[in-house]
Design an enzyme around this catalytic site. Structure first.
Site, PDB file in Angstrom:
ATOM      1  N   GLU A 179      11.230  -9.685  -6.713  1.00  0.00           N
ATOM      2  CA  GLU A 179      12.584  -9.243  -6.384  1.00  0.00           C
ATOM      3  C   GLU A 179      13.589  -9.679  -7.446  1.00  0.00           C
ATOM      4  OE1 GLU A 179      13.177  -7.160  -4.188  1.00  0.00           O
ATOM      5  OE2 GLU A 179      11.610  -7.298  -2.665  1.00  0.00           O
ATOM      6  N   ASP A 315       2.883  -0.215  -4.416  1.00  0.00           N
ATOM      7  CA  ASP A 315       3.597   0.912  -5.007  1.00  0.00           C
ATOM      8  C   ASP A 315       3.926   0.811  -6.495  1.00  0.00           C
ATOM      9  OD1 ASP A 315       5.236  -1.185  -4.279  1.00  0.00           O
ATOM     10  OD2 ASP A 315       6.831   0.042  -3.470  1.00  0.00           O
ATOM     11  N   GLU A 429      10.612   3.666   9.473  1.00  0.00           N
ATOM     12  CA  GLU A 429      10.011   2.824   8.444  1.00  0.00           C
ATOM     13  C   GLU A 429       8.511   3.075   8.319  1.00  0.00           C
ATOM     14  OE1 GLU A 429      10.459  -0.671   5.732  1.00  0.00           O
ATOM     15  OE2 GLU A 429      11.636   1.044   6.394  1.00  0.00           O
ATOM     16  N   GLU A 491      13.680   5.628  -1.008  1.00  0.00           N
ATOM     17  CA  GLU A 491      12.528   6.302  -1.589  1.00  0.00           C
ATOM     18  C   GLU A 491      12.529   7.816  -1.358  1.00  0.00           C
ATOM     19  OE1 GLU A 491      11.783   2.067  -1.056  1.00  0.00           O
ATOM     20  OE2 GLU A 491      12.236   3.622   0.431  1.00  0.00           O
ATOM     21  N   THR A 577      11.798   0.254 -10.531  1.00  0.00           N
ATOM     22  CA  THR A 577      11.593   0.481  -9.099  1.00  0.00           C
ATOM     23  C   THR A 577      12.822   0.121  -8.264  1.00  0.00           C
ATOM     24  OG1 THR A 577       9.917   0.231  -7.347  1.00  0.00           O
ATOM     25  CG2 THR A 577      10.639  -1.789  -8.484  1.00  0.00           C
TER      26      THR A 577
END
Length: 590
Positions: A179, A315, A429, A491, A577
């Site tokens: 992160e 991902d 979700e 996304e 990302t």
């Protein structure tokens, strides 16, 4: 799914919330925020600030890998060749873009007034949280959005406060390196990329020194949950045994760009050493071509676990292969080859056609368990995995694979369908769909759907199945909904934006606007936008959370969907990302 539950705790940050009750008593207008010296900053209490550039390494690298010095190649054109825009279309587009910008500035104004220099603002109570080291995550994450939206005065005003962030101090014990890399380093590099403001690059380098220490292990594999204070005291640490593949494999873009920007190859070297381990084990896993969700970097063994996915916890490891290939100007085929092998496996094992009313030709990407030479596909459907549509389509253009563009379209169609199918107009979700027996001939069968719903919910089939399904609050096509939240995720709109830029089809803009109106209707608060607890309700209950990616990613992608196509062209930039754009190097004269 069991694997996801088992390792879900890896996603929970170890940081404790630090609460201070602070509110400014006057309104802030864009460009007229409080001066830097009035900003609320966590006070240093328990230790001095560590100067990461001066803390010796236990395992320094002596054979540093250099950045490629080949001239960048001319990559294939990605964006649609947009012609002249009709006046009416332009008026509609610009009015919608203005609505997005207005919402962003509202969130920014209130973050600055109520949570400045803290990580995130709570959009209902107007307080703040510090879950990302206390390093002003929303400020750093939003910098490039300010620039892209033309809020230059606010951008310039924020730089001095960015300089005041102390990456040598935190009350957090263990830092989530993934992160911190994608939000903070990615945000700083992108803000520098767009502005060429050296003060921001200096801050990125300062953060890079900290991140580099997480690679100071015996085998130079990074710690993804890094003990900040142990490292600050000069104590040795070793790579972990159980790490998520997304966290291990998602340093390349930021580290490559930092080395390119500074001329110092050490970050490129660190990321490349991880890539070499990924390459070594790629065809040795239980699903050759893909890596399991959980891997062992301490033993540099990425082969043992049995769960595979393009979704959560995996991902960006795949996404970054393609994008790093572009970021290096197409001169290193390692990334291209690894991406192609991974997508060959993903297409073969993870994709499925969902059975839904109307029989649209759509695709989902699910979770695979590979055991004893057999692959078992669980047709889960994650909001997070909606990025895959854009990834496949972008890869199809960059690598000239038209079938991948088609796959990207079908994956994105499924995400748009999920939004439209939800009572709130927003997809949940996580959920499950019914997997068709094959990809070509799939007709809606309501009884099959009901039977699958009953099986997943372990319903008493002797009772009225329709009544049971109504109690589960399932839109037709969904066989289960495991997590009904919406956490302001980007996304789906990310892939819608990419599909629009690649095709020029205005239907993608129309789909995006429907998503925007539904999200605004459900999440808008007096001071920002809130996460939702249950999108199965027409008026979903709210959660007092507004993650920094709302302003860094979701609002940015909505804004760019309605921007002139030359704004951050996909022929010129590639996004990390966290939606931070980095410039693609071009051959001379291009």
């Amino acid at each position: 799914m069991a694997l996801l539950r088992r390792y879900g705790t890896y996603l929970v940050l170890s940081a404790a919330f630090v609460f201070f009750l602070y509110q400014l008593s006057f309104p802030y207008e864009p460009g007229q925020g409080p001066p830097s010296e009035d900003a609320v900053k966590p006070e240093h209490q328990d230790h001095e600030s560590y100067d990461w550039a001066k803390i010796p390494l236990h395992h320094p690298v002596n054979d540093m890998l250099p950045l490629p010095n080949d001239a960048p190649k001319a990559l294939p054109r990605v964006q649609h060749d947009f012609g002249d825009e009709p006046a009416t279309s332009k008026q509609i587009r610009e009015s919608r873009q203005a609505e997005v910008k207005k919402q962003f500035l509202k969130c920014w104004k209130n973050y600055r007034g109520k949570a400045w220099m803290h990580d995130e603002m709570t959009p209902i109570a107007g307080k703040f949280t510090d879950d990302f080291g206390g390093w002003a995550a929303t400020l750093v994450d939003s910098l490039d959005t300010l620039w892209i939206m033309g809020a230059r005065e606010e951008f310039i005003s924020a730089i001095k406060d960015v300089e005041a962030i102390d990456f040598g101090y935190t009350t957090t014990e263990r830092i989530n390196m993934f992160e911190t890399n994608i939000r903070h380093l990615g945000g700083l590099l992108s803000a520098w990329e767009l502005s060429r403001e050296d003060r921001i690059l200096n801050k990125a380098k300062e953060l890079g020194e900290m991140l580099y220490h997480a690679f100071d292990t015996r085998n130079n594999m990074p710690l993804t949950r890094w003990d900040f204070h142990k490292a600050g005291r000069g104590e040795e640490q070793d790579a972990e045994e159980n790490v998520l593949i997304a966290e291990l494999g998602s340093f390349t873009m930021e580290f490559v760009r930092l080395s390119q920007a500074t001329g110092d190859p050490k970050w490129f070297d660190a990321a490349t050493r991880v890539v070499k381990v990924l390459e070594k084990d790629q065809m040795k896993t239980r699903l050759p071509g893909m890596w399991p969700i959980v891997v062992n970097p301490r033993r540099t063994d990425l082969t043992q676990d049995t769960g595979f996915s393009l979704g959560s916890m995996a991902d960006s490891a795949y996404e970054y292969l393609l994008k790093t290939y572009a970021l290096l100007g197409g001169v290193d085929d390692t990334y291209k080859n690894m991406y192609e092998r991974a997508m060959d496996a993903a297409v073969k094992y993870t994709l499925y056609r969902p059975m839904v009313p109307g029989d649209p030709d759509m695709l989902g990407t699910g979770f695979v368990r590979s055991e004893e030479g057999k692959a078992y596909l669980n047709p889960e459907f994650q909001h997070l995995s909606c990025y895959a549509g854009g990834m496949f389509a972008l890869g199809g253009k960059l690598l000239e694979k038209s079938d991948h563009v088609s796959i990207g379209r079908k994956l994105t169609d499924t995400c748009v369908w999920a939004y439209k199918s939800s009572p709130a107009g927003i997809m949940p979700e996580t959920s499950h769909l019914y997997k068709c027996d094959n990809m070509t001939d799939c007709k809606w069968d309501e009884q099959k759907w009901k039977d699958e719903v009953a099986s997943r919910a372990d319903l008493n089939t002797e009772k009225d199945t329709t009544q049971n399904i109504a109690g589960l609050r399932l839109p037709m096509g969904f066989t289960a909904i495991g997590d009904r939240r919406y956490v302001l995720r980007p996304e789906a709109i990310e892939s819608v934006f990419i599909m629009y830029r690649l095709t020029g089809e205005q239907s993608w803009q129309a789909a995006g606007w429907d998503m925007w109106t539904a999200i605004m209707r459900a999440t808008d608060t007096d001071i920002g936008n809130s996460a939702l607890q249950d999108v199965s309700a027409e008026s979903p209950p709210r959660a007092d959370s507004m993650e920094s990616f709302w302003m860094a990613e979701t609002l940015k992608y909505f804004y760019l969907l309605f921007s002139d196509p030359g704004t951050i062209s996909l022929d010129d930039y590639v996004f990390n990302t966290e939606a931070h754009p980095f410039r693609i190097p071009k051959p001379e004269g291009q």
